[in-house]
Scaffold this active site. Structure first.
Site, PDB file in Angstrom:
ATOM      1  CG  ASP A 103       1.673  -3.369   5.311  1.00  0.00           C
ATOM      2  OD1 ASP A 103       2.499  -2.203   6.039  1.00  0.00           O
ATOM      3  OD2 ASP A 103       0.249  -3.311   5.381  1.00  0.00           O
TER       4      ASP A 103
ATOM      5  CG  HIS B 266      -0.580   0.194   2.655  1.00  0.00           C
ATOM      6  ND1 HIS B 266      -0.596   1.349   3.129  1.00  0.00           N
ATOM      7  CD2 HIS B 266      -0.229  -0.482   3.446  1.00  0.00           C
ATOM      8  CE1 HIS B 266      -0.045   1.318   4.158  1.00  0.00           C
ATOM      9  NE2 HIS B 266       0.146   0.060   4.754  1.00  0.00           N
TER      10      HIS B 266
ATOM     11  CG  ASP C  34       2.333   1.232   7.950  1.00  0.00           C
ATOM     12  OD1 ASP C  34       1.918   0.608   6.942  1.00  0.00           O
ATOM     13  OD2 ASP C  34       1.779   1.340   8.864  1.00  0.00           O
TER      14      ASP C  34
ATOM     15  CD  GLU D   8      -3.161  -1.336   5.240  1.00  0.00           C
ATOM     16  OE1 GLU D   8      -3.123  -2.313   5.849  1.00  0.00           O
ATOM     17  OE2 GLU D   8      -2.733  -0.050   5.720  1.00  0.00           O
ATOM     18  CD  GLU D   9      -1.897   2.705   7.551  1.00  0.00           C
ATOM     19  OE1 GLU D   9      -2.699   2.426   8.310  1.00  0.00           O
ATOM     20  OE2 GLU D   9      -0.680   2.358   7.427  1.00  0.00           O
TER      21      GLU D   9
ATOM     22  CG  HIS E  37       0.511   3.787  12.372  1.00  0.00           C
ATOM     23  ND1 HIS E  37      -0.848   3.521  12.490  1.00  0.00           N
ATOM     24  CD2 HIS E  37       0.875   3.104  11.464  1.00  0.00           C
ATOM     25  CE1 HIS E  37      -1.286   2.727  11.558  1.00  0.00           C
ATOM     26  NE2 HIS E  37      -0.344   2.519  10.816  1.00  0.00           N
TER      27      HIS E  37
END
Ligand code: ZN
Length: 356
Positions: free
Chosen positions: A231, A65, A178, A208-209, A319
């Protein structure tokens, strides 16, 4: 230092693209992928799709992603302070006092600070301290007069973290590893794979998130026979989390996922990856992620059943703006994906044998 194309990885990490507003990263990824696949297509959800033809009935969909967690402008007040809506999972403690860019419709990227509406430490009473703010309480200060903010910004403008990718020890540290490091792994595997029997459908997915939305529709359209998401995953091998909660460890190799909360990877596909890693001396670790999902969960249930798996690049501090991944693990991920693509047509992941 492992021999990786850090220039490309840095560019991938630093190019903005929140969910649903992936335009800048999409252009970069399409340009990087085109020479590796011949031509690229883009679908109506913005997925970038590269196709390398094969000679067997095996159709492998790769999904990495390209969206990043970020924010969207949701309100501008009379003094020009900007309120933001989180796009993806943010812990507010990791957002306070960060610098961000607001990307305006005219193509400017305005630098600002995300601050909590609290008194400075000098004026705080003891009871004021230690109360983490919510994202709703944070605002962006662009240092501009209100009329200028209102003229240059629109509700819905994307907001991304202002951070660069740097080498730290044997690792890369950046925002947005990410999953830009996964996009990087996919591109580098396409670069070195050479001949393969299986058809390869390389997809840089969107959204994706916010719930693996791009991968879901891409898989529905492409009808792969095998799904491989790439990922990042958690490497909780730092002070704080218990040792048994580490999930993966930095520098201990590419993660071969057994399950996360979005899918139980096809066990024969897991075995295939594991056998290939062992036979080719590729540093790897088995991964069980109790909470969290990837595009593989969407591919598996996209239309008909698709045997699916995720290859993971272990990352500390996911994140946050300081995500950290080992160059050795990145290299191992490229190697394992490359070897798999050369052997994908040999895979048999059905359950017919159980019928006797
Ligand atoms: Zn994520």
């Amino acid at each position: 230092m492992a021999d990786i194309n850090f220039g490309l990885l840095k560019q991938l990490c630093e190019t903005p693209g929140i969910p649903g507003r992936e335009e800048p990263i999409r252009r970069l990824v399409a340009d990087a992928m085109r020479p590796l696949v011949g031509e690229v297509a883009v679908d109506a959800l913005g997925n970038v799709i590269g196709r390398r033809p094969g000679r067997s009935s095996c159709r492998v969909m790769l999904a990495a992603h390209m969206d990043e967690i970020g924010f969207m402008v949701k309100h501008i007040d009379d003094k020009g302070f900007v309120r933001i809506l989180p796009m993806g999972g943010w812990d507010p403690r990791n957002v306070v006092s960060q610098r961000v860019y607001v990307h305006t419709r005219s193509g400017e990227s305005l630098l600002g600070a995300v601050m909590p509406g609290v008194k400075p430490i000098h004026m705080q009473k003891p009871e004021d301290a230690n109360k983490p703010p919510t994202i709703d309480e944070l605002f962006v200060d662009l240092g501009l007069p209100a009329d200028e903010v209102k003229a240059r910004l629109e509700i819905g403008d994307p907001v991304t973290m202002a951070r660069t990718a740097e080498i730290v020890g044997g690792n890369v540290m950046s925002k947005t590893l990410d999953a830009r490091v996964a996009v990087f792994v996919m591109l580098e595997a396409l670069r070195v794979v050479g001949d393969h029997e299986a058809e390869v459908l390389a997809v840089a997915t969107t959204q994706e998130e916010v719930g693996t939305r791009g991968a879901l529709v891409a898989a529905h359209d492409l009808q792969p026979t095998v799904g491989v998401a790439i990922d990042t995953t958690l490497a909780n091998d730092y002070p704080g989390p218990a040792d048994y909660d580490a999930v993966t460890r930095l520098g201990s190799g590419v993660g071969i996922k057994i399950l996360d909360s979005s899918l139980i990877c096809n066990p024969q596909l897991v075995r295939h990856f594991r056998d290939l890693a062992e036979a080719n001396n590729i540093s790897h670790q088995m991964e069980i992620l109790p909470r969290g999902g990837t595009d593989a969960g969407a591919i598996q249930r996209s239309r008909g059943p698709v045997p699916s798996i995720t290859l993971s690049v272990p990352s500390r501090y996911v994140h946050t703006v300081n995500e950290m991944a080992s160059l050795k693990d990145i290299e191992a991920a490229i190697q394992l994906l490359t070897v798999y693509l050369r052997h994908a047509h040999e895979g048999r992941y059905g359950f017919e044998a159980d019928l006797g």
